[in-house]
Scaffold this active site. Structure first.
Site, PDB file in Angstrom:
ATOM      1  N   GLU A  54      -2.240  -1.477  -2.675  1.00 39.07           N
ATOM      2  CA  GLU A  54      -3.682  -1.520  -2.935  1.00 39.07           C
ATOM      3  C   GLU A  54      -4.014  -1.308  -4.405  1.00 39.07           C
ATOM      4  O   GLU A  54      -4.964  -1.907  -4.918  1.00 39.07           O
ATOM      5  CB  GLU A  54      -4.416  -0.476  -2.085  1.00 39.07           C
ATOM      6  CG  GLU A  54      -4.419  -0.742  -0.604  1.00 39.07           C
ATOM      7  CD  GLU A  54      -3.277  -0.084   0.145  1.00 39.07           C
ATOM      8  OE1 GLU A  54      -3.298  -0.080   1.392  1.00 39.07           O
ATOM      9  OE2 GLU A  54      -2.350   0.429  -0.522  1.00 39.07           O
ATOM     10  N   PHE A 116      -7.661  10.419  12.010  1.00 41.08           N
ATOM     11  CA  PHE A 116      -6.554   9.696  11.379  1.00 41.08           C
ATOM     12  C   PHE A 116      -7.055   8.747  10.296  1.00 41.08           C
ATOM     13  O   PHE A 116      -7.960   7.946  10.522  1.00 41.08           O
ATOM     14  CB  PHE A 116      -5.783   8.921  12.455  1.00 41.08           C
ATOM     15  CG  PHE A 116      -4.626   8.124  11.933  1.00 41.08           C
ATOM     16  CD1 PHE A 116      -3.515   8.755  11.376  1.00 41.08           C
ATOM     17  CD2 PHE A 116      -4.632   6.737  11.991  1.00 41.08           C
ATOM     18  CE1 PHE A 116      -2.442   8.030  10.897  1.00 41.08           C
ATOM     19  CE2 PHE A 116      -3.561   5.987  11.509  1.00 41.08           C
ATOM     20  CZ  PHE A 116      -2.463   6.644  10.962  1.00 41.08           C
ATOM     21  N   GLN A 117      -6.471   8.848   9.146  1.00 46.85           N
ATOM     22  CA  GLN A 117      -6.760   7.999   7.984  1.00 46.85           C
ATOM     23  C   GLN A 117      -8.235   8.032   7.584  1.00 46.85           C
ATOM     24  O   GLN A 117      -8.799   7.018   7.170  1.00 46.85           O
ATOM     25  CB  GLN A 117      -6.285   6.565   8.226  1.00 46.85           C
ATOM     26  CG  GLN A 117      -4.761   6.449   8.239  1.00 46.85           C
ATOM     27  CD  GLN A 117      -4.256   5.028   8.156  1.00 46.85           C
ATOM     28  OE1 GLN A 117      -4.948   4.081   8.526  1.00 46.85           O
ATOM     29  NE2 GLN A 117      -3.030   4.872   7.673  1.00 46.85           N
ATOM     30  N   LYS A 166     -15.822   1.176  10.990  1.00 47.76           N
ATOM     31  CA  LYS A 166     -15.321   0.121  11.872  1.00 47.76           C
ATOM     32  C   LYS A 166     -16.353  -0.272  12.930  1.00 47.76           C
ATOM     33  O   LYS A 166     -16.472  -1.456  13.273  1.00 47.76           O
ATOM     34  CB  LYS A 166     -14.021   0.564  12.540  1.00 47.76           C
ATOM     35  CG  LYS A 166     -13.325  -0.579  13.284  1.00 47.76           C
ATOM     36  CD  LYS A 166     -11.912  -0.214  13.680  1.00 47.76           C
ATOM     37  CE  LYS A 166     -11.194  -1.424  14.276  1.00 47.76           C
ATOM     38  NZ  LYS A 166      -9.793  -1.100  14.629  1.00 47.76           N
ATOM     39  N   MET A 474       5.462   6.052 -25.730  1.00 46.32           N
ATOM     40  CA  MET A 474       4.357   6.711 -26.417  1.00 46.32           C
ATOM     41  C   MET A 474       4.446   8.222 -26.305  1.00 46.32           C
ATOM     42  O   MET A 474       4.183   8.953 -27.273  1.00 46.32           O
ATOM     43  CB  MET A 474       3.012   6.209 -25.877  1.00 46.32           C
ATOM     44  CG  MET A 474       1.827   6.674 -26.713  1.00 46.32           C
ATOM     45  SD  MET A 474       1.910   6.120 -28.447  1.00 46.32           S
ATOM     46  CE  MET A 474       1.219   4.489 -28.329  1.00 46.32           C
TER      47      MET A 474
END
Length: 566
Positions: A54, A116-117, A166, A474
């Site tokens: 993602e 969940f999630q 959802k 760097m």
């Protein structure tokens, strides 16, 4: 006859709304709370690019937006899908990039119950978005999408998050695609008083050592041509920020190139020793000013910006103008005030002679600066350049010949490693006929190396050039300069192998992408020719070794008097 649209699912309404917004490409990764959205996309003409992470999708959407100025769109599921977008959202916020991020969310009845999630992506991103929407009724989707795209692209651009539970995706209703914008109090383009133009002209007429300081706002506003006319017709030297590179041709006689921590000596001198600093679409960030109290202390300051929160935020302006910078320049260009400024230009030319942008050329060594110069020559200075973040990013900005806006696409404000490959992917999809160079470091490249799979599967011809020094360059440079050379976990190679690690060409082959290693100057030109011979993705692993520092360099917290050139 009934012209009402049929009853539709919320997910279908979203996709139709995206189509109506002109979206023809989006980056989307599926998941449980976004499956309805992906099902709806199956029947859409919108091209869906499946990134392999993602975060890759988020940076790709930003790369698409940076290359075109159009809104980039990315979609993910709830929980970890949404949280993986956060770096890309923050990157778009810091650099004012027009993007819309759509996330699936758990059913609205479950929000706040740690199911969940579930994550509160609205709360989590509140400080790094221009605006956000939690959609609780599918009938609101057309208006929300219309507003999201308008907010993302108008005024000072930025990211907008749209979170859709959802059950709202599954909700059946009759959409109103003609729903009006509900943004009564949003004024993206403030009208500036015409008296400001007279005051700017007056301040210019009183100056003996004027200097333009142009930022990314020039590019966002599409005002590069107006900036060129302004500089030429008023005879004003121009320095840009990192985000402003390309807003003014670097080889133009009035160009001082870019200023700041790794900018040219003469640009930093000019900005600090001018008596009038004209800041256009720039925000006086710390990488330009160092300590703001010691920046441009001899100058009166004009600051033009579309975002009123930037005026007097980091540096107090003698004249602050909240306006579209293109409109201001258009007005100023109607009555030019050309002056010779002979002594000032003599001084500028002396600074250029005394401290040119160059490096100690060692022909027996494959130096990273030389690699960038060769890439610029081989592409005629016409490629879109998308670096990762680190030393290679600064060398790309210093030694490639930039001449037009949206040519250097870089994570400037956030400085996000892992940006380069996926952002280049988005840029190439946006500009399929352009050569797109992802100039990266071995550390930054590995952070989203999985997007090589997306390049192969989607046939995206990004040319990846890795300046491979086996070090987080760097950070190691700062350790060398300020920590007595003690390297704390900045060595990337393996002490157990006799060759550089990892083997990027073998990895690329595993993804179905051709590649080549280069160790000497004698090999470089032929390898670049091979890379550029077609429009297929390619990985060129250039082993430069770690011996170079990015110079000039103003040490952190110091001013331009402390600039390091050796």
């Amino acid at each position: 006859m009934n012209n009402q649209p049929p009853t539709m699912k919320g997910s279908e309404i979203l996709v139709r709304s995206l189509e109506r917004a002109g979206v023809d490409l989006l980056f989307a990764y599926p998941g449980g709370q976004a499956i309805e959205l992906h099902q709806a996309l199956i029947d859409s003409p919108i091209r869906v690019i499946l990134p392999r992470h993602e975060q890759g999708g988020a940076f790709a959407a930003g790369g698409y937006a940076r290359a075109t100025g159009k809104v980039g769109v990315c979609m993910a599921t709830s929980g970890p899908g949404a949280t993986n977008l956060v770096s890309g959202i923050a990157d778009a916020c810091m650099d004012s990039i027009p993007t819309v991020f759509i996330t699936g969310q758990v059913p609205s009845s479950m929000i706040g119950k740690n199911v969940f999630q579930e994550t509160d992506i609205i709360g989590m991103t509140r400080m790094v978005v221009k605006h956000s929407f939690l959609v609780l009724d599918a009938r609101d989707i057309p208006a929300v999408i219309k507003e999201a795209f308008y907010l993302a692209s108008s005024g000072r651009p930025g990211p907008v998050v749209v979170d859709i539970p959802k059950n709202v995706q599954q909700q059946l209703c009759t959409p109103d695609f003609d729903a009006p914008l509900r943004l009564e109090h949003y004024r993206p383009v403030p009208e500036f008083p015409k008296a400001a133009i007279a005051e700017i002209r007056k301040m210019i007429s009183e100056a003996e050592r004027p200097c333009i300081y142009a930022g990314g706002g020039i590019i966002s506003a599409g005002a590069s041509e107006e900036l060129r006319k302004f500089a030429e017709s008023y005879h004003l030297p121009v320095t840009t920020t990192l985000m402003g590179i390309g807003a003014f041709p670097e080889k133009h006689p009035l160009s001082l190139s870019w200023l700041g921590m790794h900018g040219t000596v003469y640009a930093n001198n000019a900005a600090n020793e001018c008596d009038l600093l004209i800041a256009l679409g720039a925000r006086f960030d710390d990488r330009v000013t160092g300590n703001p109290a010691s920046f441009a202390t001899r100058a009166r300051i004009i600051h033009v910006d579309i975002d009123d929160s930037e005026i007097n935020k980091n540096k107090v302006a003698d004249l602050g103008v909240v306006a579209d910078v293109k409109a201001v320049l258009t007005e100023l260009n109607k009555e030019p005030l050309w002056r010779e400024y002979k002594e000032w230009f003599v001084t500028l030319e002396r600074w250029k002679r005394e401290n040119p942008r160059t490096y100690h050329n060692h022909p027996e060594v494959l130096q990273p600066q030389f690699v960038i110069e060769e890439l610029s020559r081989a592409t005629g200075g016409k490629a879109l350049v998308v670096p990762g973040v680190g030393q290679h990013q600064m060398w790309a900005a210093q030694f490639y010949d930039f001449s037009f806006p949206r040519q250097l696409l870089t994570s400037a404000g956030l400085g996000a490693m892992g940006f380069g490959l996926p952002a280049a992917m988005g840029a190439k999809l946006a500009c399929p006929d352009r050569t797109v160079l992802n100039i990266d470091g071995d550390g930054s490249f590995q952070m989203n190396i999985q997007e090589l799979a997306t390049l192969h599967v989607e046939k995206i011809g990004v040319k990846c050039v890795i300046l491979n020094n086996q070090v987080l360059g760097m950070v190691a440079q700062w350790e060398d300069r300020f920590y007595q050379g003690r390297h704390g976990n900045t060595i990337m190679g393996s002490p157990y192998l006799k060759r550089p690690y990892p083997d990027f060409v073998t990895i690329a082959k595993g993804y179905g992408i051709r590649g080549r290693e280069v160790y000497t100057r004698a090999e470089l030109a032929d390898a670049i020719r091979e890379m550029l011979a077609d429009d297929e993705p390619y990985v060129l692993d250039v082993h430069t070794g770690y011996s170079e520092h990015v110079l000039p360099m103003i040490p952190p917290g110091k001013d331009y008097h402390s600039i390091l050139t050796e």
